[in-house]
Design an enzyme around this catalytic site. Sequence first.
Site, PDB file in Angstrom:
ATOM      1  N   ASN A   1       0.848  -1.182   0.000  1.00 36.85           N
ATOM      2  CA  ASN A   1       0.000   0.000   0.000  1.00 36.85           C
ATOM      3  C   ASN A   1       0.887   1.237   0.000  1.00 36.85           C
ATOM      4  OD1 ASN A   1       0.466   0.888   2.858  1.00 36.85           O
ATOM      5  ND2 ASN A   1      -0.279  -1.182   3.212  1.00 36.85           N
ATOM      6  N   ARG A   2       0.270   2.400  -0.115  1.00 38.74           N
ATOM      7  CA  ARG A   2       1.055   3.613  -0.342  1.00 38.74           C
ATOM      8  C   ARG A   2       1.486   4.319   0.939  1.00 38.74           C
ATOM      9  NH1 ARG A   2      -2.467   7.035  -3.253  1.00 38.74           N
ATOM     10  NH2 ARG A   2      -0.817   8.553  -3.000  1.00 38.74           N
TER      11      ARG A   2
END
Length: 418
Positions: A208-209
């Site tokens: 994920n970011r």
Amino acid sequence: MSPLNIVVGITGGIAAYKAVGVVRALVLAGHDVHVVPTEGALRFVGRPTLEAISRNPVHTDLYEGVAEVRHVAIGQAADLIVIAPATANTIAKLATGLADDLLGNTVLASEAPVVIAPAMHTEMWRHPATQANVATLRSRGVTIVGPAVGQLTGADSGPGRMEEPEVIAAAALERAAASARRDLAGRRVVVTAGGTREPLDPVRFLGNRSSGKQGVAIAEAARARGAEVTLIAANLEIAAPEGCDIRRVSTALELQQAVTDAAKGADVVVMAAAVADYRPADVSESKLKKDEGDGGMTLELVRNPDILAGLGGAPHDGTLLMGFAAETEPDDDRLLALGRAKLEAKGADLIVINRVGWHEGFASDENRVVVIGRDGEIVTRAHGTKASVADDILDVVVSESTTAASAADTTKEHEPTT
Ligand code: CTP
């Protein structure tokens, strides 16, 4: 705040003229300000201006005032050092620990918190050398304010513009207040930060970011306030701060193990990490090959444990559990409702609601959060740099744990003695 002895270092960039505003804001706030310009800074702004505004003599030469050992005396006496603007050159010198001028000596001879406001052209700011130097400084606990995005000296614009003087002065005073607070001294704080990565094969993962910036800022702020900090770092995109016990993990299961161990006997657990809810059912030992033809691919995923819910569901007397809720919901009321539902479902004591999206939340240096308490009430709203949001979040932690401790004392008072 009682008056502080503040050193304002000014270095040789065009934004030096705006540094006069930083000095003025700090003087008007009642502080004793000593300006240490570099030779380069004095080409942009005159010494008489700095003396008049700071109301103190201005020194710059390492070889003046030797009898009073000025090269260390200024730094030793400082409660706070602010460097605005901080050029790429100065940032590199600070990261290396160079002391070839009065400002370099002052910084090395001081234990005071350091706040810098970088200012330079966008290319220089983005250069890997500058970014590495900034990361080094941040990991040593230096607070970085800005740079802002906007019009630069020439016709160009972009990140690199020095933050506005009032913003720098406010951030610097906030940092000094946090360092002076020490209100987490003797507390053990566990923070998870970053985002987990779930491997598919030796070269690929589902991730994920999350950059880890907010979690790292909380760890740094807790350490600055005297806590003993364990930082469980999941694939951070920024340097881990010094002075914390760093445990590196990658997957959700590794994070679960690390946080469950570290949480034993901890006073506070802050689950800022973005944890993958699913992981691939099988991890291939070799690189997965695509099938011949144009067909797609289906991945089978299995659920990861909900780590926060696991901690919240187990007895955790004496440990304040703080979760985060990352939501893309645009409507404010529905956003709060989602956060309240997570608080309840996970058995946390507090939840920090954080709106995320394509352009907000993750890699940014700024954040906007709402903290919800046990009864679903809004305890605080915070926005600003991730460092200032971290301090606001810790203010809640301190007041909630004080309330819990006094409630426990009251209960004890009423317990029958046998
Ligand atoms: N969290 C956790 N374990 C998971 C997923 C999340 O401990 N498997 C924690 C996060 O660290 C955070 C909180 O739970 O403190 C909420 O995480 P978030 O990603 O916002 O929500 P999820 O629980 O994953 O729910 P959803 O993805 O459905 O929004």
